[in-house]
Design a protein around this motif. Structure first.
Motif, PDB file in Angstrom:
ATOM      1  N   LEU B  25       0.870  -1.167   0.000  1.00 29.53           N
ATOM      2  CA  LEU B  25       0.000   0.000   0.000  1.00 29.53           C
ATOM      3  C   LEU B  25       0.910   1.221   0.000  1.00 29.53           C
ATOM      4  O   LEU B  25       1.724   1.393   0.906  1.00 29.53           O
ATOM      5  CB  LEU B  25      -0.883  -0.021   1.249  1.00 29.53           C
ATOM      6  CG  LEU B  25      -1.893   1.113   1.412  1.00 29.53           C
ATOM      7  CD1 LEU B  25      -2.983   1.005   0.354  1.00 29.53           C
ATOM      8  CD2 LEU B  25      -2.526   1.078   2.797  1.00 29.53           C
ATOM      9  N   VAL B  43      -4.146  -0.266   9.087  1.00 29.48           N
ATOM     10  CA  VAL B  43      -3.184  -1.242   8.568  1.00 29.48           C
ATOM     11  C   VAL B  43      -2.652  -2.102   9.707  1.00 29.48           C
ATOM     12  O   VAL B  43      -2.594  -3.327   9.617  1.00 29.48           O
ATOM     13  CB  VAL B  43      -2.027  -0.524   7.840  1.00 29.48           C
ATOM     14  CG1 VAL B  43      -0.858  -1.473   7.609  1.00 29.48           C
ATOM     15  CG2 VAL B  43      -2.509   0.054   6.513  1.00 29.48           C
ATOM     16  N   LEU B  52      -3.427  -9.448   6.989  1.00 30.24           N
ATOM     17  CA  LEU B  52      -2.496  -8.984   5.972  1.00 30.24           C
ATOM     18  C   LEU B  52      -1.536 -10.129   5.639  1.00 30.24           C
ATOM     19  O   LEU B  52      -1.215 -10.940   6.495  1.00 30.24           O
ATOM     20  CB  LEU B  52      -1.711  -7.774   6.466  1.00 30.24           C
ATOM     21  CG  LEU B  52      -2.500  -6.483   6.608  1.00 30.24           C
ATOM     22  CD1 LEU B  52      -1.588  -5.348   7.010  1.00 30.24           C
ATOM     23  CD2 LEU B  52      -3.220  -6.136   5.313  1.00 30.24           C
ATOM     24  N   LEU B  58       4.270  -1.287   3.412  1.00 28.69           N
ATOM     25  CA  LEU B  58       3.622   0.023   3.471  1.00 28.69           C
ATOM     26  C   LEU B  58       4.649   1.062   3.042  1.00 28.69           C
ATOM     27  O   LEU B  58       5.725   1.156   3.632  1.00 28.69           O
ATOM     28  CB  LEU B  58       3.140   0.304   4.893  1.00 28.69           C
ATOM     29  CG  LEU B  58       2.445   1.636   5.132  1.00 28.69           C
ATOM     30  CD1 LEU B  58       1.088   1.663   4.455  1.00 28.69           C
ATOM     31  CD2 LEU B  58       2.273   1.895   6.620  1.00 28.69           C
ATOM     32  N   GLU B 442     -10.544  -0.242   8.341  1.00 32.76           N
ATOM     33  CA  GLU B 442      -9.973  -1.588   8.271  1.00 32.76           C
ATOM     34  C   GLU B 442     -10.646  -2.369   7.161  1.00 32.76           C
ATOM     35  O   GLU B 442     -10.001  -2.982   6.316  1.00 32.76           O
ATOM     36  CB  GLU B 442     -10.212  -2.325   9.589  1.00 32.76           C
ATOM     37  CG  GLU B 442      -9.241  -2.000  10.683  1.00 32.76           C
ATOM     38  CD  GLU B 442      -9.637  -2.706  11.960  1.00 32.76           C
ATOM     39  OE1 GLU B 442     -10.076  -2.000  12.871  1.00 32.76           O
ATOM     40  OE2 GLU B 442      -9.525  -3.939  12.030  1.00 32.76           O
ATOM     41  N   VAL B 445      -9.725  -0.804   3.648  1.00 40.91           N
ATOM     42  CA  VAL B 445      -8.352  -1.063   3.197  1.00 40.91           C
ATOM     43  C   VAL B 445      -8.216  -2.536   2.785  1.00 40.91           C
ATOM     44  O   VAL B 445      -7.652  -2.866   1.740  1.00 40.91           O
ATOM     45  CB  VAL B 445      -7.325  -0.706   4.295  1.00 40.91           C
ATOM     46  CG1 VAL B 445      -5.948  -1.249   3.947  1.00 40.91           C
ATOM     47  CG2 VAL B 445      -7.261   0.803   4.494  1.00 40.91           C
TER      48      VAL B 445
END
Lengths: 316, 509
Positions: B25, B43, B52, B58, B442, B445
């Motif tokens: 991301l 994240v 994840l 990131l 959350e 994303v």
């Protein structure tokens, strides 16, 4: 607020609850289920704490039936905990003594939430056939925990023999993160068949047995279950494919290492989850877990027939 | 045997979460408020929940002269302060291994080449697999240059077919129809339509998704969800705060563009739409677009719209300045801080049922709710004196705070005489669930990384909502200053008159 009601009956406890609701509004009706936990004194407070934790996600009425000594006269000591002392739940502790210890369902029945699902949880030793237990028979879901029994592998065998849809065991719940990581690994290319698999975990670890059974059931390949002495949980899983093995290994909890061919090894957080977290996951679903049922009733057998069991000493 | 599907995935196995595949991301505007208070904590929370992939990265892009570790520290601070789940050193160590920072200006070719280089390195070192999402947490005026830079440096297009590139943009999607189209062109020139994710964080909220569950999973409500039984609908989003430090953004935009165009019209769509044939993105959007295209403006915009501007006053026990006295606001600003409109929907289901939408700053309290107000019973077999204080039945969906559903109906007052009075029945979705239920960002994303689009509005929806709002904005533009209302009140008198004309009144939410 904690209210003690010594030498009482379930009916009086129920009355007191209605009373509390009318006077203080402390006991609301927004509960989604009744959770009955049945334990001995030694396990009770930990179990109640776990149930409180789970209640933050699933507001419930917790009935904690604690078996006291079966000798002496019948007596019921109750305690109501609401508000700050009960998380997002209302806890009713029911201590049974004397002949009453054999009839927990009689104190549970009058205190169930109307028209709401019932979940029974045995945090340690469970009846041989949970679905035939009087409390278990009332429940939609019956949760046991083979790993917390004195003889975990024997307990798992009991689960196999007595499985009814609606049963689950926290030994299975503890695998969810492992299973999720393995499934996610196979979501990635190259899309090859797994030709063999190996699960390494503690000798008496029922979770490792279940994971091996799950892999045998789904991957259609021989799965080796390696019993490692000196470990008490899951240690590693290896999936062999033409291009090389996928290995997920947890040497130092809470971090595991995932290796895949052609990629750098990656660390992943893979903590042991508390009983409270596992219970919260269980309560998320009130329908039978068919996959667990399949693993229990056929997966374990397939693993025994097509794979093997080996032993090792864990290297640390 | 050919590979058909992952054998470890089973539809019945609902425990297994969907974990995003290897990806990164990339956040532009990483020093901004949104990135600090929402994105980075989201994240982290996702990582903590194990959603994840191990190969996640990131990347921050901003003008600061930072090293990777400075960026890491900033993320750590924001996670410490704003994350929902407890801080775990193990999660952090694993996550922070994938942090990168690229310093530079949007016009700086060099910086984007470095970004491209960084992303390529991540593919190798972190195994992000060539999948990258670009989150434009920056003013829309910079979209053009950033999109062009992404295209120029080869970041906008995946190198292989099994890889993806996605771009995420936040509201405001323009300030009127033309600018929305222009903005869309800017992004769509570079990215294909299905790679563009427009975030309206309201749609990520559990309660908003619960509107669909309430309506379509129950037999109880849908039969009365129409003009036969519903008198009118009130959709409110009230804030108790002023504009704070957002003067630069807010002035000239105003309440209607800031809130009605996106949040309130999306809520209206979800409440009013027909049942989608499935919850796939395409089917859901089709129903939302249908209902938005059936929205009709009142013929007389003077009587059926109201706007206001907060003036100084006592709000919640403090004396607060008026809008015109706020820092950075010109003393002759005509920007509205309160907007209320009546909309009608030309469908069989909703003919004759007005939808009243209102939003404002410095109102009585912070609340967002949808109130479906029902007609009175056609005949009351009681003495007229028994039902004097009986109001209309209502079903209120409380979006925030204190998420839940309230039902209001009549009940007999204890005693010998028959007297009926309103009581409420309350379902507290929020009371006990919120602690563990995920934040909107959350969900959003994660959906971006999974490429799951149902919760993101499509450009057509954005256009339709501007078509609804544009005539109102034009009408207001010709009218000079909005009507002042005291801070801490429930808006200007004209808003009350607007409902009084229809024989109705605003709820005090």
């Amino acid at each position: 607020m904690i209210i003690d009601l010594p030498s009482t009956t379930a009916g009086s406890v129920g009355k007191r609850l209605v009373d509390l609701r009318e006077k203080h509004g402390a006991v609301t009706l927004g509960r989604v289920l009744t959770l009955v936990l049945i334990a001995d004194e030694d396990d009770a407070e930990d179990a109640i704490a776990s149930a409180n934790h789970a209640s933050h996600e699933h507001p419930c009425r917790i009935l904690a039936v604690i078996r006291g000594t079966s000798r002496g006269a019948t007596r019921l000591d109750a305690q109501i905990r609401v508000g700050g002392d009960a998380g997002a739940s209302e806890v009713i502790v029911l201590r049974t003594f004397g002949p009453l210890t054999a009839h927990p369902v009689s104190v549970v029945m009058p205190l169930l939430l109307p028209d709401a699902p019932l979940v029974a949880w045995w945090p340690a030793e469970a009846p041989d056939a949970p679905a035939e237990d009087p409390v278990g028979a009332l429940a939609q879901r019956r949760i046991t925990d083979a790993a917390c029994c004195k003889r975990p592998i024997a307990a798992l065998q009991d689960r196999v023999a007595s499985y009814r849809p609606g049963d689950t065991d926290l030994a299975w719940t503890r695998l969810t993160l492992w299973r999720a990581l393995l499934a996610a690994a196979l979501d990635q290319p190259p899309y090859e068949d797994v030709t063999a698999a190996r699960v390494v975990g503690g000798t008496d670890n029922p979770s490792a047995d279940l994971l091996a059974g799950w892999l045998a059931l789904t991957l259609d390949c021989p799965v080796t279950r390696t019993k490692a002495s000196g470990v008490d949980g899951m240690l590693s899983v290896r999936l062999d494919r033409a291009s090389g093995p996928i290995v997920l290994e947890r040497q130092d909890e809470p971090v595991a290492v995932l290796s895949m061919p052609g990629r750098t090894d990656r660390q992943v957080a893979l903590p042991r989850r508390s009983a409270g977290e596992c219970l919260a996951e269980e309560l998320r679903r009130l329908e039978p877990d068919d996959v667990y049922g399949d693993v229990l009733t056929t997966g374990l057998e397939i693993q025994r027939e097509t794979g093997k069991v080996t032993r090792t000493k864990a290297r640390r | 045997m050919t590979w058909t599907a992952n054998p470890l995935r089973d539809k019945r196995d609902k425990r297994l979460p969907r974990i995003a595949g290897p990806s990164s991301l990339v956040i532009f505007g990483v020093t901004g408020d949104l990135a600090r208070t929402k994105l980075m904590p989201a994240v982290y929370d996702l990582a903590n929940r194990g959603l994840l992939p191990p190969a996640f990265s990131l990347v921050g892009f901003a003008r600061r002269d930072w090293e990777h570790q400075d960026f890491g520290k900033q993320v750590r601070d924001s996670v410490r302060e704003h994350a929902r789940t407890p801080f775990s050193e193990a999660t952090w160590r694993q996550l922070s291994a994938g942090f990168r920072f690229v310093s530079g200006d949007f016009s700086d070719d060099d910086a984007f080449d470095r970004l491209s280089q960084t992303v390529r390195e991540l593919d190798e070192q972190q195994g992000t697999g060539g999948n990258h999402a670009f989150y434009l947490s920056i003013p829309p005026s910079s979209f053009d240059v950033v999109c062009k830079q992404l295209a120029r440096s080869g970041l906008a297009e995946p190198e292989r077919e099994d890889q993806w590139r996605r771009v995420v943009i936040e509201k405001p999607f323009g300030h009127d129809l033309d600018s929305a189209r222009e903005l869309n062109n800017v992004v769509e020139r570079i990215f294909p339509a299905d790679s563009i994710f427009r975030i309206d964080h309201y749609l990520g909220k559990e309660t908003v998704q619960n509107i669909m569950a309430l309506r379509f999973a129950n037999q109880l409500f849908e039969p009365i969800w129409n003009a036969h039984y519903v008198d009118h609908v009130q959709i409110t989003m009230a804030e108790d705060i002023g504009i704070g430090s957002r003067a630069g953004y807010y002035d000239g935009i105003g309440a209607a563009r800031d809130v009605i165009q996106n949040h309130l019209l999306q809520l209206l769509a979800l409440v009013a739409m027909e049942e989608p044939v499935s919850f796939d993105a395409a089917d859901l959007r089709a129903e939302k677009e249908k209902i938005l295209s059936a929205v009709r403006l009142p013929p007389d915009l003077d009587t059926y719209t109201a706007r206001g501007q907060y003036s100084a006053g006592w709000a919640g026990g403090t004396y607060v300045p008026g809008y015109l006295d706020e820092d950075g606001i010109p003393s002759d600003s005509t920007t509205e801080t309160y907007a209320a409109i009546r909309l009608d929907i030309d469908t069989r289901r909703w003919a004759g049922v007005p939808f009243y939408l209102r939003t404002g700053k410095r109102l009585g309290r912070r609340v967002t709710e949808v109130a479906v107000v029902f007609k009175r019973a056609p005949h009351l077999p009681f003495e007229s004196t028994s039902t004097e204080v009986l109001g209309q039945n209502a079903l209120v969906i409380r979006v925030q705070p204190d998420e839940g559903v309230t039902m209001r109906f009549g009940s007999k007052v204890p005693g010998t005489a028959m007297e009926v009075r309103d009581v409420t029945m309350d379902f507290g979705y929020g009371y006990s669930f919120t602690e563990e239920s995920p934040e909107a960002y959350e969900r959003l994303v994660l959906d971006v990384l999974l490429g799951d689009p149902p919760l993101f509005p499509r450009h057509e929806e954005v256009e339709l909502s501007w078509k609804i709002l544009d005539p109102i904005e034009e009408h207001w533009a010709a009218k000079g200053s909005p009507e002042p209302y005291p801070s801490g009140s429930w808006g200007p008198a004209s808003a009350d008159d607007m409902l009084a004309r229809d024989g109705r009144s605003w709820r005090i939410p």
